[in-house]
Scaffold this motif. Structure first.
Motif, short mmCIF file in Angstrom:
data_model
loop_
_atom_site.label_atom_id
_atom_site.label_comp_id
_atom_site.label_asym_id
_atom_site.label_seq_id
_atom_site.Cartn_x
_atom_site.Cartn_y
_atom_site.Cartn_z
N HIS A 1 3.84 -1.73 -11.64
CA HIS A 1 2.96 -1.09 -10.64
C HIS A 1 4.26 -0.69 -9.48
CE1 HIS A 1 -0.73 -2.33 -12.25
NE2 HIS A 1 -0.17 -3.40 -12.61
N VAL A 2 3.93 0.00 -8.69
CA VAL A 2 5.01 0.44 -7.66
C VAL A 2 5.57 -0.72 -7.04
CG1 VAL A 2 5.20 1.47 -5.43
CG2 VAL A 2 3.73 2.78 -7.07
N HIS A 3 4.68 -1.70 -6.31
CA HIS A 3 5.31 -2.78 -5.72
C HIS A 3 4.54 -3.96 -6.15
CE1 HIS A 3 7.50 -5.38 -3.16
NE2 HIS A 3 6.88 -5.24 -2.13
N GLY A 4 4.61 -4.73 -7.14
CA GLY A 4 3.76 -6.01 -7.48
C GLY A 4 3.48 -6.88 -6.67
N GLY A 5 2.29 -7.49 -6.79
CA GLY A 5 1.60 -8.51 -5.89
C GLY A 5 0.05 -8.34 -5.38
N PRO A 6 -0.25 -8.90 -4.48
CA PRO A 6 -1.64 -8.96 -4.09
C PRO A 6 -2.18 -7.48 -3.51
CG PRO A 6 -0.38 -10.49 -2.53
CD PRO A 6 0.45 -10.00 -3.65
N ASP A 7 -0.96 -7.01 -3.13
CA ASP A 7 -1.47 -5.41 -2.52
C ASP A 7 -1.04 -4.44 -3.74
OD1 ASP A 7 -2.51 -6.57 -0.12
OD2 ASP A 7 -0.59 -6.53 0.67
N GLN A 8 -0.67 -4.52 -4.56
CA GLN A 8 -0.26 -3.54 -5.71
C GLN A 8 -1.17 -2.45 -5.88
OE1 GLN A 8 0.43 -5.92 -9.20
NE2 GLN A 8 -1.50 -5.50 -10.07
N ALA A 9 -2.35 -2.36 -5.65
CA ALA A 9 -3.46 -1.54 -6.00
C ALA A 9 -3.14 -0.25 -4.58
CB ALA A 9 -5.14 -1.99 -5.71
N TRP A 10 -2.86 -0.97 -3.40
CA TRP A 10 -2.91 0.00 -2.37
C TRP A 10 -1.22 0.77 -2.60
CZ3 TRP A 10 -6.51 1.38 0.67
CH2 TRP A 10 -7.46 0.31 0.87
N TRP A 11 -0.40 -0.03 -3.14
CA TRP A 11 0.97 0.67 -3.35
C TRP A 11 0.58 1.83 -4.39
CZ3 TRP A 11 5.16 0.39 -0.34
CH2 TRP A 11 5.25 -0.44 0.42
N ASP A 12 0.00 1.52 -5.64
CA ASP A 12 -0.26 2.37 -6.48
C ASP A 12 -0.95 3.63 -6.16
OD1 ASP A 12 1.17 0.70 -8.40
OD2 ASP A 12 -0.71 -0.13 -9.46
N ALA A 13 -2.17 3.34 -5.29
CA ALA A 13 -2.85 4.40 -4.65
C ALA A 13 -1.90 5.29 -3.80
CB ALA A 13 -4.05 3.85 -3.85
N GLY A 14 -1.27 4.83 -3.02
CA GLY A 14 -0.09 5.76 -2.36
C GLY A 14 0.63 6.35 -2.94
N PHE A 15 1.21 5.78 -4.13
CA PHE A 15 1.96 6.66 -5.07
C PHE A 15 1.09 7.91 -5.56
CE2 PHE A 15 4.16 7.29 -9.11
CZ PHE A 15 5.54 7.55 -8.88
N LEU A 16 0.03 7.61 -5.97
CA LEU A 16 -0.94 8.78 -6.51
C LEU A 16 -1.14 9.75 -5.27
CD1 LEU A 16 -3.17 6.75 -8.69
CD2 LEU A 16 -1.52 8.28 -9.38
N VAL A 17 -1.43 9.28 -4.13
CA VAL A 17 -1.68 10.23 -2.98
C VAL A 17 -0.48 10.89 -2.70
CG1 VAL A 17 -2.11 10.12 -0.43
CG2 VAL A 17 -3.54 8.67 -1.85
N LEU A 18 0.88 10.35 -2.75
CA LEU A 18 1.78 11.02 -2.46
C LEU A 18 2.11 12.04 -3.64
CD1 LEU A 18 4.82 11.57 -1.09
CD2 LEU A 18 5.90 9.70 -2.58
N GLY A 19 1.73 11.77 -4.94
CA GLY A 19 1.99 12.92 -5.84
C GLY A 19 1.02 13.97 -5.60
N GLY A 20 -0.09 13.69 -5.01
CA GLY A 20 -1.15 14.82 -4.89
C GLY A 20 -0.46 15.51 -3.66
N LEU A 21 -0.18 15.11 -2.76
CA LEU A 21 0.55 15.63 -1.43
C LEU A 21 1.55 16.73 -1.88
CD1 LEU A 21 0.32 13.01 1.40
CD2 LEU A 21 -1.20 14.90 1.01
N LEU A 22 2.68 16.09 -2.83
CA LEU A 22 3.65 16.74 -3.15
C LEU A 22 3.21 18.06 -3.94
CD1 LEU A 22 6.11 13.77 -4.24
CD2 LEU A 22 6.44 15.64 -2.79
N LEU A 23 2.22 17.96 -5.00
CA LEU A 23 1.78 19.10 -5.70
C LEU A 23 1.15 20.11 -4.77
CD1 LEU A 23 0.33 18.68 -8.78
CD2 LEU A 23 -1.10 20.05 -7.21
N ILE A 24 0.21 19.62 -3.83
CA ILE A 24 -0.41 20.73 -3.12
C ILE A 24 0.72 21.22 -2.18
CG2 ILE A 24 -2.13 21.01 -1.15
CD1 ILE A 24 -3.99 18.76 -2.68
N GLY A 25 1.41 20.55 -1.44
CA GLY A 25 2.47 21.25 -0.59
C GLY A 25 3.50 21.97 -1.26
N GLY A 26 3.82 21.57 -2.44
CA GLY A 26 4.95 22.42 -3.28
C GLY A 26 4.17 23.73 -3.64
N TYR A 27 2.80 23.40 -4.10
CA TYR A 27 2.20 24.93 -4.46
C TYR A 27 1.99 25.87 -3.13
CZ TYR A 27 -1.47 28.12 -5.92
OH TYR A 27 -2.17 29.04 -6.36
#
Length: 187
Positions: A138-164
């Motif tokens: 996970h991006v940053h393991g621990g109790p908040d790992q779901a938020w870190w993983d979600a943020g990683f996916l959101v960053l990916g979506g923003l990079l994809l859209i912004g790059g396009y």
């Protein structure tokens, strides 16, 4: 002779696109940012650091032990080797397609936009596959790992859209335009 629009287009020489090499370069560079920043500098995770909670039953290699860190470091190295191959492949494709005025390509919004698309694709695929489906880290393991993983996916979506959007705002690049202007053939 009458030809359809599709047939007429097929007979015209289209400039080699920087889309594929840009995406492949972006995937490799995005992987390097992930591996260098998250794996090495911040040490938030390694390739197999969450296999004690994975979804596929891999043996757990605790990165806080010497033997576990050795195994995780080896898999981080394999990951970096794949990133390196992606970058070399992207450069080779780009080099084969661009024969003139290479500086214009490297400064173009089109290439950089496609590279951001590739980085976004890396984040989305890696985030969905390794973090969600396999659960091997996970991006940053621990109790908040779901938020870190979600943020990683959101960053990916923003990079994809912004790059396009960035590549759409650039001028299409014809690497052979300089050759046609001077009357020479591409190398």
């Amino acid at each position: 002779m009458i030809t359809s629009t599709g047939e007429a287009r097929a007979g015209t020489a289209q400039p080699a696109s920087v889309q594929l090499p840009g995406i492949v370069l972006g995937v490799g560079m995005g992987g390097f940012v992930d591996g260098i920043l998250l794996h090495q500098l911040l040490r938030w995770h390694h390739m197999l650091s969450s296999t004690n909670h994975d979804h596929i039953g891999l043996k757990y290699y605790n990165p806080k032990t010497v033997s576990g860190l050795e195994m995780n470091t080896m898999w981080d190295g394999i990951f970096h080797a794949v990133c390196w191959i992606a970058v070399l492949t992207g450069l080779a494709i780009l080099y084969s397609r661009v024969t003139h005025n290479r500086r214009a390509v490297w400064t173009s919004r089109v290439l950089w936009g496609w590279m951001f698309v590739g980085w976004g694709l890396f984040n989305l695929v890696e985030g969905l596959l390794d973090h969600q489906a396999l659960g091997i880290h996970h991006v940053h393991g621990g109790p908040d790992q779901a938020w870190w993983d979600a943020g990683f996916l959101v960053l990916g979506g923003l990079l994809l859209i912004g790059g396009y959007l960035l590549q759409r705002s650039g001028q299409p690049f014809d690497p052979n335009a300089a050759a046609r202007r001077t009357g020479s053939r591409p190398a």
